[in-house]
Motif scaffolding. Structure first.
Motif, PDB file in Angstrom:
ATOM      1  N   ASP A  57       5.283  10.053   2.587  1.00  0.00           N
ATOM      2  CA  ASP A  57       5.533  11.514   1.832  1.00  0.00           C
ATOM      3  C   ASP A  57       6.276  11.337   0.946  1.00  0.00           C
ATOM      4  OD1 ASP A  57       3.851  12.778   4.044  1.00  0.00           O
ATOM      5  OD2 ASP A  57       5.437  12.518   5.524  1.00  0.00           O
ATOM      6  N   VAL A  58       6.019  11.929  -0.355  1.00  0.00           N
ATOM      7  CA  VAL A  58       6.827  12.165  -1.432  1.00  0.00           C
ATOM      8  C   VAL A  58       7.228  13.606  -1.717  1.00  0.00           C
ATOM      9  CG1 VAL A  58       6.852  11.862  -3.885  1.00  0.00           C
ATOM     10  CG2 VAL A  58       5.707   9.989  -2.470  1.00  0.00           C
ATOM     11  N   ALA A 118       0.801  -1.034  -0.187  1.00  0.00           N
ATOM     12  CA  ALA A 118      -0.004   0.064  -0.162  1.00  0.00           C
ATOM     13  C   ALA A 118       0.988   1.317  -0.004  1.00  0.00           C
ATOM     14  CB  ALA A 118      -0.914   0.101   1.079  1.00  0.00           C
ATOM     15  N   ALA A 119       2.009   1.101   0.708  1.00  0.00           N
ATOM     16  CA  ALA A 119       2.795   2.352   0.919  1.00  0.00           C
ATOM     17  C   ALA A 119       3.666   2.521  -0.618  1.00  0.00           C
ATOM     18  CB  ALA A 119       4.038   2.265   1.723  1.00  0.00           C
ATOM     19  N   VAL A 120       3.922   1.493  -1.400  1.00  0.00           N
ATOM     20  CA  VAL A 120       4.413   1.628  -2.821  1.00  0.00           C
ATOM     21  C   VAL A 120       3.553   2.393  -3.723  1.00  0.00           C
ATOM     22  CG1 VAL A 120       5.502   0.398  -4.539  1.00  0.00           C
ATOM     23  CG2 VAL A 120       5.817  -0.276  -2.340  1.00  0.00           C
ATOM     24  N   ARG A 121       2.149   1.727  -3.479  1.00  0.00           N
ATOM     25  CA  ARG A 121       1.099   2.412  -4.486  1.00  0.00           C
ATOM     26  C   ARG A 121       0.820   3.745  -4.062  1.00  0.00           C
ATOM     27  NH1 ARG A 121      -2.031  -1.486  -7.129  1.00  0.00           N
ATOM     28  NH2 ARG A 121      -1.589  -3.733  -6.747  1.00  0.00           N
ATOM     29  N   SER A 122       0.996   4.068  -2.855  1.00  0.00           N
ATOM     30  CA  SER A 122       0.812   5.691  -2.668  1.00  0.00           C
ATOM     31  C   SER A 122       1.781   6.292  -2.933  1.00  0.00           C
ATOM     32  CB  SER A 122       0.563   5.618  -0.929  1.00  0.00           C
ATOM     33  OG  SER A 122       0.563   6.904  -0.595  1.00  0.00           O
ATOM     34  N   ARG A 150       9.582   9.028   1.723  1.00  0.00           N
ATOM     35  CA  ARG A 150       9.710   8.893   3.293  1.00  0.00           C
ATOM     36  C   ARG A 150       8.528   8.287   3.809  1.00  0.00           C
ATOM     37  NH1 ARG A 150      10.757  14.042   6.382  1.00  0.00           N
ATOM     38  NH2 ARG A 150       8.625  14.444   6.066  1.00  0.00           N
ATOM     39  N   ARG A 151       8.694   7.027   4.232  1.00  0.00           N
ATOM     40  CA  ARG A 151       7.553   6.318   5.036  1.00  0.00           C
ATOM     41  C   ARG A 151       6.820   7.561   6.277  1.00  0.00           C
ATOM     42  NH1 ARG A 151       8.949   0.470   6.794  1.00  0.00           N
ATOM     43  NH2 ARG A 151       6.662   0.359   6.583  1.00  0.00           N
ATOM     44  N   LYS A 152       5.574   7.459   6.355  1.00  0.00           N
ATOM     45  CA  LYS A 152       5.303   8.443   7.233  1.00  0.00           C
ATOM     46  C   LYS A 152       5.340   7.925   8.665  1.00  0.00           C
ATOM     47  CE  LYS A 152       2.101  11.215   5.931  1.00  0.00           C
ATOM     48  NZ  LYS A 152       0.865  11.747   5.270  1.00  0.00           N
ATOM     49  N   ARG A 153       5.846   8.471   9.849  1.00  0.00           N
ATOM     50  CA  ARG A 153       6.029   8.349  10.888  1.00  0.00           C
ATOM     51  C   ARG A 153       5.225   9.011  12.082  1.00  0.00           C
ATOM     52  NH1 ARG A 153      10.370   7.285   7.960  1.00  0.00           N
ATOM     53  NH2 ARG A 153      11.638   5.420   8.334  1.00  0.00           N
TER      54      ARG A 153
END
Length: 283
Positions: free
Chosen positions: A183-184, A123-127, A161-164
Motif C-alpha cells: 500500500d502506498v 515485485a513489491a518494489v515494482r508495485s 507499507r507491505r500488505k498484510r
C-alpha cells in the motif's frame, strides 16, 4: 456523562508538531499527557517562535519506509528515488529540548530499501514504484488547478507499507505479509528547497538546476548584441521547438561540483569509510 477518563487511555503515543518545520525539527513524539505538556511547552516557547497552534495526532508507525521522488516538469526522476525511515527518537537529554525529535533517519537507494525494508521482494518494489508514479500524475493534474503552470521541480514523498493479512492463532492475532503487494500513501509535496538526501551532487545539479533556470528566464529577452552569453538566449532558442523550452547548459558547473564531491568522498574514506548510494546511511 461525567466521571474521569480511564488513565490508561491518556498514556497513548502521539506526535505534537508545527505545520511548517524544516527537517522535522518541530515534530515531537510523546507518551502520555505529561510528556505532551513538555513537548507543547518546547514548541510554543522556543526562541523567536510565533506559533499560535500546534497539531496533536496519534502516532502511526506501521509503515515500512518512505520514498522521496523528485519531479521535473511533471516527470518523476525515478533513477534517483531515495528511501528513508526515521530512527527511534532519542530519550530525554536533561533539558528536554532534543527529546522526541524525528531528525535522525536511515536512507539509501533502491537496492538497500528492497533488502532492508521490503523483504527482498522485487515485485513489491515494482508495485510501489508504479503506485507512486500514478499518484504523482494525479498530483500534477491537481497542481494545474491551483496554478496555470506546474512548478519546474518539486519532491513527492510517499509512505510504503507491505500488505498484510491478519489471522487468529492460538488466542493471538498474527500477521502475514502478502508477497508482491504494498500500500502506498501520499506523504507531502515539497518546494524547491527540499533536501536531496545524498543525491550525487553533479547528477543532482544536471537534472534540477536547468529546468529552474529555464523557468526563471523563459520571459526574458536580452539583446544578443549587448549580452550574447545570457542563458535566456538558450531558452528562447528552444521554446519554439519544445513547449518546455531548452535546458540551459550547466555542464561546466556540474564538473566543478563532481570534482568537489570526489574530494569530499576521499576525505570521508580516509576518515572511516565513504558514502555509497545503496549502502545504509544514518543522518
Amino acid at each position: 456523562g461525567g466521571g474521569s477518563p480511564d488513565p490508561k487511555a491518556l498514556q497513548r503515543w502521539g506526535v505534537a508538531k508545527l505545520g511548517y518545520s524544516w527537517e522535522a525539527n518541530d515534530v515531537l513524539r510523546f507518551h502520555g499527557k505529561e510528556e505532551l505538556v513538555t513537548r507543547l511547552h518546547r514548541l510554543f516557547f522556543q526562541a523567536q517562535g510565533t506559533p499560535e497552534f500546534a497539531f496533536v495526532q496519534d502516532l502511526i508507525e506501521d509503515f515500512d519506509c518512505e520514498c522521496r521522488t523528485f519531479v521535473v516538469n511533471g516527470v518523476p526522476k525515478s533513477h534517483n528515488r531515495r528511501y528513508t525511515a526515521f530512527a527511534t527518537p532519542q530519550a530525554e537529554d536533561g533539558d528536554g529540548y532534543e527529546a522526541g525529535r524525528y531528525t535522525a533517519f536511515v536512507r539509501g537507494g533502491r537496492a538497500m530499501a528492497k533488502e532492508k525494508w521490503l523483504g527482498g521482494d522485487e515485485a513489491a518494489v515494482r508495485s510501489a514504484e508504479a503506485q507512486m508514479d500514478a499518484l504523482i500524475a494525479r498530483f500534477c493534474l491537481w497542481l494545474t488547478t491551483e496554478c496555470c503552470e506546474l512548478p519546474p521541480v518539486f519532491r513527492f514523498d510517499a509512505f510504503i507499507r507491505r500488505k498484510r493479512v491478519y489471522k487468529q492463532l492460538g488466542g493471538a492475532v498474527v500477521s502475514e505479509v502478502v508477497p508482491g503487494e504494498v500500500d502506498v500513501f501520499a506523504g507531502e509535496l515539497t518546494e524547491l528547497g527540499a533536501c536531496t538526501l545524498g543525491w550525487e551532487l553533479g547528477d543532482m545539479v544536471h537534472h534540477l538546476f536547468p529546468p529552474v533556470l529555464a523557468k526563471t528566464l523563459q520571459d526574458r529577452k536580452c539583446s544578443a548584441a549587448t549580452r550574447p552569453k545570457c542563458p535566456c538566449h538558450t531558452v528562447a532558442a528552444g521554446s519554439s521547438a519544445s513547449p518546455k523550452g531548452a535546458m540551459p547548459d550547466v555542464g561546466g558547473f556540474v564538473e566543478v561540483l563532481r570534482e568537489r564531491q570526489r574530494r569530499w568522498d576521499e576525505a570521508r574514506a580516509q576518515g572511516g569509510g565513504g558514502e555509497d548510494d545503496d549502502d545504509e546511511e544514518e543522518e
